[in-house]
Design a protein around this motif. Sequence first.
Motif: not given
Length: 152
Positions: A3, A12, A34
């Motif tokens: 991440p 995103r 996500d």
Amino acid sequence: MTPDSPRLEDARALVAVLHLLAPALRHIPPGMRDELARLAARWLDAGYTPSDVHAHVLRGLPGAGTPVHRPGGLVRYLLRDVPPRKPGPVPAAEPASELVSAPVRHRLSVRLEGARECAGDGHTQPMLFRGEEGETLCGECRRNQLLPALAR
């Protein structure tokens, strides 16, 4: 899938507009976004542009009329493996605002690939057919051309 990718926000944005690419992608569960963004970030980190990723997803969709029961799972599968980037100049990153305004290219249905329009004038609307290389007339028009010659 870390991440900590510097391109995570771009990824995103890329995932957020997937539903605009094709009707089959309209129902990606929000809970998967996500995970899909982390997968897309790997592609961006490898040097692919958001347009490259979108094109890859579009190429992986089934033909027209084939339902997609789990669009999130399909996108996850398509983004799972990042192929090596071909050598060449690495394009500049696309800002997230360009993702939404990028034109969507629609693929031909699998059934229509390789078809061409008949050049004969015996059809009230365009007639598509598959023929040998260089053929311009459908089977019906070719038969209609041969009938007068055979009647002699």
